[in-house]
Design an enzyme around this catalytic site. Structure first.
Site, PDB file in Angstrom:
ATOM      1  N   GLY A 146      11.580  -5.477  12.688  1.00  0.00           N
ATOM      2  CA  GLY A 146      12.221  -6.444  11.793  1.00  0.00           C
ATOM      3  C   GLY A 146      11.643  -7.846  11.884  1.00  0.00           C
ATOM      4  O   GLY A 146      12.339  -8.821  11.620  1.00  0.00           O
ATOM      5  N   ILE A 174      10.599   5.501  -1.733  1.00  0.00           N
ATOM      6  CA  ILE A 174      11.698   5.332  -2.702  1.00  0.00           C
ATOM      7  C   ILE A 174      11.537   6.392  -3.799  1.00  0.00           C
ATOM      8  O   ILE A 174      10.476   6.507  -4.403  1.00  0.00           O
ATOM      9  CB  ILE A 174      11.658   3.925  -3.342  1.00  0.00           C
ATOM     10  CG1 ILE A 174      11.562   2.821  -2.275  1.00  0.00           C
ATOM     11  CG2 ILE A 174      12.876   3.714  -4.254  1.00  0.00           C
ATOM     12  CD1 ILE A 174      12.771   2.634  -1.414  1.00  0.00           C
ATOM     13  N   HIS A 177       2.201  -4.531   2.670  1.00  0.00           N
ATOM     14  CA  HIS A 177       1.369  -3.505   3.296  1.00  0.00           C
ATOM     15  C   HIS A 177       0.235  -4.179   4.063  1.00  0.00           C
ATOM     16  O   HIS A 177      -0.440  -5.054   3.526  1.00  0.00           O
ATOM     17  CB  HIS A 177       0.815  -2.566   2.223  1.00  0.00           C
ATOM     18  CG  HIS A 177       0.050  -1.413   2.780  1.00  0.00           C
ATOM     19  ND1 HIS A 177       0.664  -0.267   3.239  1.00  0.00           N
ATOM     20  CD2 HIS A 177      -1.273  -1.244   3.002  1.00  0.00           C
ATOM     21  CE1 HIS A 177      -0.255   0.562   3.707  1.00  0.00           C
ATOM     22  NE2 HIS A 177      -1.437  -0.007   3.567  1.00  0.00           N
TER      23      HIS A 177
END
Lengths: 207, 207
Positions: free
Chosen positions: A22, A95, A111
């Site tokens: 995170g 997704i 990315h």
């Protein structure tokens, strides 16, 4: 033309999705708290127990661990919150197509390579082992493919031949942290268009 | 470890192979004439009638139009001249595997993208149509694949969204002209090693 978050009265809402430490999420939170990113961070969603949850807790941000099937849970949360932007930050799920279509172009991803080079997992390791002399970071709109969507932003870095993989990783992450929140800010304040697969910023008049 | 051209007494010999306008070839010739690239340019080889031949004529450099089968002719010329380096500069033929092995790592190529992105033909157009925000130039050692060899050098360029394809092409070519001769110079004067597919410069002591 898209103006995802522009409004004089409403602060744009975002959701962040993560699966790992995170660190990108943390940087976004810091820039919000610092007053430099003027958005309402509605919640963190994760697909597993991970470090990002601790950061959410630390900063008092609501978080959800997606239950199975995760994409139904994801859709429920998104539809309830109606965010202007869904920010994938190390979210290790693909997704589903129906959600990509439903929310396009409101899901973005970061990315750690210069796409289309080195898509998929372990991009930094892939690039390092390939022996590239230049690599970088890509921020793109999520489409149906894996790391194939329209490119919003790319930043390159020259690779020093003496760097270890760990050194390259650190520098790539530094670029991510430097730029992701700025791109989020711009996406929520500057109009843009997507023609074919080309993303282009527009000026205030939409030209 | 390789030291392809190093010698105090002999000027390194190179051959250039081209198929097009020969702008990279021209730049190499200019830098030799300018005294900045200290090599003996033995000849130009081409696989077809092309602009590069005119440049060779203009500068009084021997040139050969390869007769069929071109690779036999190519091998004859290379084996007669014994160059320290074979410089592909827009040469539109794939070097056969046996010749790649025979001359490795003495054949180098320049490619107008940041490999492994956009290999093959029309790389600049490919990158432009993909909508990349960063692209560049790669100089690599030729191996058995197409544009897959160990990367010696890469240089990136940020793509302005307002550029036409022609503007991007011009800027890419400018980078090629700026760097190819320098890499040739360095390959002929600085030792290097190739470990796996990773190219690395060594210092004068080979460390």
């Amino acid at each position: 033309m898209f103006r995802p978050g522009i409004s004089d009265s409403v602060k744009p809402k975002i959701i962040v999705a993560a699966s790992g430490k995170g660190t990108n999420f943390k940087k976004i939170v810091e820039m919000i708290n610092d007053g430099q990113l003027n958005v309402s961070l509605e919640c963190l969603v994760v697909d597993r127990q991970c470090g990002a949850l601790e950061i959410a807790k630390l900063f008092g941000i609501p978080s959800y661990v997606l239950s199975k099937p995760w994409y139904q849970n994801f859709e429920e949360i998104v539809d309830k919150i109606e965010p202007h932007l869904i920010v994938l930050a190390g979210f290790m799920k693909i997704i589903p197509e129906n959600l990509v279509e439903k929310y396009f172009p409101r899901i973005i991803n970061i990315h750690p390579s210069l796409l289309p080079a080195f898509p998929g997992k372990d991009a930094i390791t892939q690039a390092y082992n390939y022996g590239v002399k230049v690599t970088g970071v890509t921020i793109h709109i999520v489409d149906k493919g894996i790391d194939t969507g329209p490119i919003i932003f790319q930043k390159s870095i020259d690779v020093d031949e003496a760097w270890s993989l760990e050194e390259l990783e650190e520098r790539i992450h530094r670029i991510e942290h430097e730029w992701y929140w700025k791109v989020i800010r711009d996406l929520l304040s500057i109009p843009f268009e997507i023609v074919g697969r080309k993303f282009r910023w527009l000026n205030e008049e939409g030209l």
